[in-house]
Design a protein around this motif. Structure first.
Motif, PDB file in Angstrom:
ATOM      1  N   ARG A   1     -58.447-114.711  71.866  1.00 26.74           N
ATOM      2  CA  ARG A   1     -57.142-115.134  72.384  1.00 26.74           C
ATOM      3  C   ARG A   1     -56.024-114.563  71.523  1.00 26.74           C
ATOM      4  NH1 ARG A   1     -53.884-119.383  71.246  1.00 26.74           N
ATOM      5  NH2 ARG A   1     -55.491-120.292  69.902  1.00 26.74           N
ATOM      6  N   SER A   2     -55.127-113.842  72.165  1.00 22.44           N
ATOM      7  CA  SER A   2     -54.006-113.228  71.443  1.00 22.44           C
ATOM      8  C   SER A   2     -52.664-113.812  71.870  1.00 22.44           C
ATOM      9  CB  SER A   2     -53.994-111.709  71.683  1.00 22.44           C
ATOM     10  OG  SER A   2     -53.883-111.431  73.067  1.00 22.44           O
ATOM     11  N   MET A   3     -52.673-114.745  72.846  1.00 25.65           N
ATOM     12  CA  MET A   3     -51.436-115.362  73.328  1.00 25.65           C
ATOM     13  C   MET A   3     -51.509-116.876  73.185  1.00 25.65           C
ATOM     14  SD  MET A   3     -50.332-113.305  76.771  1.00 25.65           S
ATOM     15  CE  MET A   3     -49.726-111.622  76.672  1.00 25.65           C
ATOM     16  N   LYS A   4     -50.370-117.477  73.165  1.00 29.54           N
ATOM     17  CA  LYS A   4     -50.289-118.930  73.155  1.00 29.54           C
ATOM     18  C   LYS A   4     -50.809-119.468  74.484  1.00 29.54           C
ATOM     19  CE  LYS A   4     -46.106-118.559  70.374  1.00 29.54           C
ATOM     20  NZ  LYS A   4     -44.626-118.714  70.385  1.00 29.54           N
ATOM     21  N   VAL A   5     -51.403-120.627  74.456  1.00 28.58           N
ATOM     22  CA  VAL A   5     -51.928-121.228  75.681  1.00 28.58           C
ATOM     23  C   VAL A   5     -50.764-121.511  76.628  1.00 28.58           C
ATOM     24  CG1 VAL A   5     -53.168-123.181  76.664  1.00 28.58           C
ATOM     25  CG2 VAL A   5     -53.871-122.245  74.445  1.00 28.58           C
ATOM     26  N   HIS A   6     -50.836-120.959  77.843  1.00 26.77           N
ATOM     27  CA  HIS A   6     -49.777-121.150  78.827  1.00 26.77           C
ATOM     28  C   HIS A   6     -50.392-121.091  80.226  1.00 26.77           C
ATOM     29  CE1 HIS A   6     -50.221-116.780  78.575  1.00 26.77           C
ATOM     30  NE2 HIS A   6     -49.722-116.721  79.792  1.00 26.77           N
ATOM     31  N   GLN A   7     -49.624-121.460  81.213  1.00 28.49           N
ATOM     32  CA  GLN A   7     -50.103-121.495  82.593  1.00 28.49           C
ATOM     33  C   GLN A   7     -49.326-120.483  83.418  1.00 28.49           C
ATOM     34  OE1 GLN A   7     -52.678-123.506  83.671  1.00 28.49           O
ATOM     35  NE2 GLN A   7     -52.584-122.336  85.586  1.00 28.49           N
TER      36      GLN A   7
ATOM     37  N   ALA B   1     -48.916-108.096  79.396  1.00 27.12           N
ATOM     38  CA  ALA B   1     -48.209-108.196  78.121  1.00 27.12           C
ATOM     39  C   ALA B   1     -47.207-107.058  77.995  1.00 27.12           C
ATOM     40  CB  ALA B   1     -49.202-108.148  76.969  1.00 27.12           C
ATOM     41  N   THR B   2     -46.055-107.359  77.437  1.00 30.08           N
ATOM     42  CA  THR B   2     -45.019-106.353  77.235  1.00 30.08           C
ATOM     43  C   THR B   2     -44.664-106.280  75.756  1.00 30.08           C
ATOM     44  OG1 THR B   2     -43.302-108.023  77.640  1.00 30.08           O
ATOM     45  CG2 THR B   2     -44.057-106.727  79.529  1.00 30.08           C
ATOM     46  N   LYS B   3     -43.885-105.287  75.407  1.00 33.33           N
ATOM     47  CA  LYS B   3     -43.499-105.128  74.007  1.00 33.33           C
ATOM     48  C   LYS B   3     -42.659-106.327  73.568  1.00 33.33           C
ATOM     49  CE  LYS B   3     -42.055-101.426  70.927  1.00 33.33           C
ATOM     50  NZ  LYS B   3     -41.545-100.037  70.851  1.00 33.33           N
ATOM     51  N   ASN B   4     -42.962-106.852  72.370  1.00 30.48           N
ATOM     52  CA  ASN B   4     -42.275-108.032  71.811  1.00 30.48           C
ATOM     53  C   ASN B   4     -42.415-109.254  72.720  1.00 30.48           C
ATOM     54  OD1 ASN B   4     -41.304-106.469  69.594  1.00 30.48           O
ATOM     55  ND2 ASN B   4     -39.641-105.699  70.911  1.00 30.48           N
ATOM     56  N   ASP B   5     -43.544-109.398  73.360  1.00 31.07           N
ATOM     57  CA  ASP B   5     -43.805-110.518  74.259  1.00 31.07           C
ATOM     58  C   ASP B   5     -43.805-111.812  73.453  1.00 31.07           C
ATOM     59  OD1 ASP B   5     -45.012-112.380  76.111  1.00 31.07           O
ATOM     60  OD2 ASP B   5     -45.757-110.632  77.212  1.00 31.07           O
ATOM     61  N   ASN B   6     -42.985-112.804  73.882  1.00 36.51           N
ATOM     62  CA  ASN B   6     -42.870-114.057  73.124  1.00 36.51           C
ATOM     63  C   ASN B   6     -44.077-114.973  73.296  1.00 36.51           C
ATOM     64  OD1 ASN B   6     -42.503-115.022  75.695  1.00 36.51           O
ATOM     65  ND2 ASN B   6     -40.311-115.477  75.455  1.00 36.51           N
ATOM     66  N   ARG B   7     -45.017-114.586  74.155  1.00 35.01           N
ATOM     67  CA  ARG B   7     -46.223-115.387  74.343  1.00 35.01           C
ATOM     68  C   ARG B   7     -47.285-115.079  73.283  1.00 35.01           C
ATOM     69  NH1 ARG B   7     -48.008-113.710  80.122  1.00 35.01           N
ATOM     70  NH2 ARG B   7     -47.399-111.695  79.225  1.00 35.01           N
ATOM     71  N   LEU B   8     -47.110-113.989  72.519  1.00 32.28           N
ATOM     72  CA  LEU B   8     -48.104-113.578  71.540  1.00 32.28           C
ATOM     73  C   LEU B   8     -48.175-114.547  70.369  1.00 32.28           C
ATOM     74  CD1 LEU B   8     -47.425-109.725  71.473  1.00 32.28           C
ATOM     75  CD2 LEU B   8     -49.408-110.882  72.469  1.00 32.28           C
TER      76      LEU B   8
ATOM     77  N   ALA C   1     -50.288-109.860  68.324  1.00 30.21           N
ATOM     78  CA  ALA C   1     -49.802-108.483  68.472  1.00 30.21           C
ATOM     79  C   ALA C   1     -50.698-107.508  67.717  1.00 30.21           C
ATOM     80  CB  ALA C   1     -48.361-108.386  67.977  1.00 30.21           C
ATOM     81  N   PHE C   2     -51.120-107.907  66.512  1.00 29.17           N
ATOM     82  CA  PHE C   2     -51.998-107.053  65.702  1.00 29.17           C
ATOM     83  C   PHE C   2     -53.352-106.870  66.390  1.00 29.17           C
ATOM     84  CE2 PHE C   2     -55.472-106.900  62.582  1.00 29.17           C
ATOM     85  CZ  PHE C   2     -55.172-105.682  61.966  1.00 29.17           C
ATOM     86  N   LEU C   3     -53.891-107.960  66.923  1.00 24.94           N
ATOM     87  CA  LEU C   3     -55.195-107.882  67.591  1.00 24.94           C
ATOM     88  C   LEU C   3     -55.146-106.944  68.798  1.00 24.94           C
ATOM     89  CD1 LEU C   3     -56.357-111.618  67.552  1.00 24.94           C
ATOM     90  CD2 LEU C   3     -57.153-109.766  66.096  1.00 24.94           C
ATOM     91  N   ARG C   4     -54.071-107.038  69.573  1.00 23.95           N
ATOM     92  CA  ARG C   4     -53.969-106.204  70.772  1.00 23.95           C
ATOM     93  C   ARG C   4     -53.693-104.750  70.409  1.00 23.95           C
ATOM     94  NH1 ARG C   4     -53.236-109.545  75.404  1.00 23.95           N
ATOM     95  NH2 ARG C   4     -52.425-107.753  76.567  1.00 23.95           N
TER      96      ARG C   4
ATOM     97  N   GLY D   1     -58.892 -94.241  69.124  1.00 21.99           N
ATOM     98  CA  GLY D   1     -58.696 -95.140  70.258  1.00 21.99           C
ATOM     99  C   GLY D   1     -58.355 -96.572  69.909  1.00 21.99           C
ATOM    100  N   PHE D   2     -58.614 -97.013  68.668  1.00 24.87           N
ATOM    101  CA  PHE D   2     -58.395 -98.428  68.341  1.00 24.87           C
ATOM    102  C   PHE D   2     -56.910 -98.798  68.300  1.00 24.87           C
ATOM    103  CE2 PHE D   2     -62.789 -98.515  66.495  1.00 24.87           C
ATOM    104  CZ  PHE D   2     -63.247 -99.490  67.356  1.00 24.87           C
ATOM    105  N   LYS D   3     -56.111 -97.847  67.826  1.00 22.59           N
ATOM    106  CA  LYS D   3     -54.695 -98.150  67.676  1.00 22.59           C
ATOM    107  C   LYS D   3     -53.888 -97.181  68.512  1.00 22.59           C
ATOM    108  CE  LYS D   3     -51.232 -99.151  64.141  1.00 22.59           C
ATOM    109  NZ  LYS D   3     -50.931 -99.204  62.694  1.00 22.59           N
ATOM    110  N   HIS D   4     -52.968 -97.714  69.297  1.00 22.33           N
ATOM    111  CA  HIS D   4     -52.160 -96.856  70.154  1.00 22.33           C
ATOM    112  C   HIS D   4     -50.799 -97.503  70.372  1.00 22.33           C
ATOM    113  CE1 HIS D   4     -50.916 -94.499  73.668  1.00 22.33           C
ATOM    114  NE2 HIS D   4     -51.756 -93.592  73.216  1.00 22.33           N
ATOM    115  N   ALA D   5     -49.790 -96.650  70.497  1.00 23.88           N
ATOM    116  CA  ALA D   5     -48.414 -97.141  70.621  1.00 23.88           C
ATOM    117  C   ALA D   5     -48.205 -97.941  71.895  1.00 23.88           C
ATOM    118  CB  ALA D   5     -47.448 -95.952  70.583  1.00 23.88           C
ATOM    119  N   ASN D   6     -48.984 -97.651  72.950  1.00 30.11           N
ATOM    120  CA  ASN D   6     -48.808 -98.341  74.224  1.00 30.11           C
ATOM    121  C   ASN D   6     -49.545 -99.673  74.301  1.00 30.11           C
ATOM    122  OD1 ASN D   6     -47.272 -96.210  75.113  1.00 30.11           O
ATOM    123  ND2 ASN D   6     -48.996 -95.151  76.082  1.00 30.11           N
ATOM    124  N   ALA D   7     -50.346 -99.999  73.258  1.00 34.35           N
ATOM    125  CA  ALA D   7     -51.126-101.243  73.275  1.00 34.35           C
ATOM    126  C   ALA D   7     -50.304-102.353  72.646  1.00 34.35           C
ATOM    127  CB  ALA D   7     -52.427-101.041  72.529  1.00 34.35           C
ATOM    128  N   TYR D   8     -49.940-103.329  73.497  1.00 37.26           N
ATOM    129  CA  TYR D   8     -49.199-104.498  72.977  1.00 37.26           C
ATOM    130  C   TYR D   8     -49.405-105.670  73.917  1.00 37.26           C
ATOM    131  CZ  TYR D   8     -45.905-101.817  75.839  1.00 37.26           C
ATOM    132  OH  TYR D   8     -45.328-101.029  76.815  1.00 37.26           O
TER     133      TYR D   8
END
Length: 469
Positions: free
Chosen positions: A332-338, A347-354, A359-362, A462-469
């Motif tokens: 789980r990389s986000m806060k529990v939400h519905q 998920a988007t850049k600087n997503d407040n649900r993270l 963010a690091f995990l994703r 492949g583990f780290k990429h600028a588009n992964a967030y």
């Protein structure tokens, strides 16, 4: 006319050594001799003499016959002109593996294990495989070099509309290593009449072609029948090269179904023995990787529990092989939400649900590690098209052609699209189209070596990429 065509026809079939003495004649004899020779050599290495005991001589004779029979039954001795060296050697390796399994099984069930040296059996099969594979690779390499330089050519006569003929002719020139040359071209303007058909047949006879390729769109089926009939007394090999226009084909090939010839437009290459090989790859590599990452997973699980309330794992239904739904696991990389109305918001850049470490995990793809459990379950593969959320499938399947053909194979933890930079948010239709294009290319070109290449690329880029967030 006929007196001139006969010398040409004889000449075209006489100058190519590989056509007069094809693999189906040369290599059965070669394989038989190779197994016998390597069996004697293995006996010398194991026992210090070349005088085989009669039971070893019998076993060696059986092995050599099995190699030839299984190679022949699997089509390994057919013409190699359009086969890659990798395909030839891989097929050969599977044949030798089957022979090894059969021989060892017979020895075991006959309770003769103590009468035969396992080292001798192994050495015989290993040495003979290496020699047989090396010979094929050298022959294939030599023939390709000769063909590229203009030798050992197989003349082809092309028939069809100008656009189709030009397209096929370009393919012949691009694949010079196959050794085809254009002996003549007949451009069709509409449906040919009987007089035109007879002239075409005469031109083909005069051309000295070894093959006739009928290059037409599917709607010209009647023309194919007419051409085939007018060439009924010809000895040239006749091939149909249909045009499928803008259809996105997947591992297209011909097969026989219920006694009828079928053109497979969209089938998976990962079937039969290939399915077994890929599953073995997933079990072996997946098991090793699971053991290696276990300490990392434990640390991540603790950090998730310490930094945010809620479960460690995130579970979501995804579409798997052949459209079957399964439950995928992630950290789980986000806060529990519905989500509203069952929607899935990417998920988007600087997503407040993270979460604090989400963010690091994703970004590093560490949130995907629990999916190795999905691999061991058999619901995913290490390499394959990434599984999308069910809502995304419903949305994009009507917008992206052949989108659902991604699901002809098991989804993967990593894939050809991901190692080529197509990761993260698909906020435009073009991004999804490119991802699907790469996924379908992977399915159409699958091999164990391609899987290993993607795994290698994933580890290093492949583990780290600028588009992964």
């Amino acid at each position: 006319m006929h007196s001139e065509s006969k010398p040409r026809a004889a000449q075209k079939r006489g100058v190519i050594f590989s056509e007069r003495y094809p693999p189906k004649i040369i290599f059965p004899v070669f394989d038989l001799l190779v197994v016998l020779l390597c069996g004697v050599l293995a006996y010398l290495l194991r026992f210090g003499t070349i005088h085989l005991h009669e039971r070893y001589a019998l076993a060696l004779f059986c092995m050599s016959l099995l190699v030839v029979v299984i190679n022949n039954s699997t089509g390994s001795y057919k013409r190699w002109r359009i086969s890659s060296t990798f395909y030839i050697v891989t097929k050969l390796m599977l044949v030798w593996l089957v022979v090894g399994i059969i021989v060892t099984s017979i020895i075991y069930f006959a309770h003769a294990a103590e009468r035969y040296s396992r080292l001798w059996v192994g050495l015989t099969l290993l040495l003979s495989f290496l020699l047989a594979a090396s010979a094929r690779a050298l022959v294939q390499y030599g023939l390709r070099r000769i063909r590229i330089r203009g030798g050992a050519r197989r003349p082809v006569f092309l028939v069809g509309p100008s656009k189709n003929v030009l397209h096929v002719a370009r393919g012949i020139r691009a694949a010079a290593w196959e050794g085809h040359s254009i002996a003549g071209v007949e451009r069709l303007n509409g449906v040919p009449c009987q007089e035109q058909l007879e002239k075409i047949a005469a031109r083909i006879s005069d051309s000295g072609a070894a093959e006739v390729w009928i290059c037409v769109p599917l709607e010209m089926g009647d023309t194919v029948h007419s051409l085939f009939y007018v060439l009924r007394n010809h000895t040239e090999e006749i091939r149909l090269i249909p045009e499928f226009k803008d259809m996105r084909l997947l591992n297209h090939r011909t097969s026989e179904v219920a006694g009828h010839l079928a053109i497979d437009l969209s089938v998976s290459p990962i079937s039969g023995m290939a399915r077994f090989v890929k599953r073995a790859e997933d079990i072996v590599l997946g098991g090793l990787i699971t053991l290696m990452i276990a300490p990392i997973c434990l640390v991540i699980a603790v950090l998730i529990k310490l930094t945010s309330p809620g479960p460690v794992l995130f579970k979501q239904y995804r579409t798997g092989s052949n459209g079957k739904v399964f439950k995928v696991y992630k950290f789980r990389s986000m806060k529990v939400h519905q989500e509203k109305d069952g929607a899935v918001t990417q998920a988007t850049k600087n997503d407040n649900r993270l979460t604090p470490i989400g963010a690091f995990l994703r970004r590093t793809s560490l949130d995907e590690l629990p999916q190795f459990y999905n691999v061991l379950q058999g619901r995913m593969s290490i390499v394959g098209p990434r599984p999308h959320a069910l809502a995304h499938n419903e949305y994009y399947k009507e917008l992206v052609e052949s989108y659902m053909r991604r699901h002809k194979v098991k989804p993967g933890i990593t894939g050809w699209a991901q190692v080529n930079g197509l990761r993260g948010e698909t906020d435009t239709l073009e991004k999804m189209q490119r991802r699907v294009e790469y996924d379908l290319w992977y399915i159409d070109n699958w091999s164990v070596w391609l899987d290993l290449k993607i795994i290698f690329m994933t580890v290093f880029k492949g583990f780290k990429h600028a588009n992964a967030y």
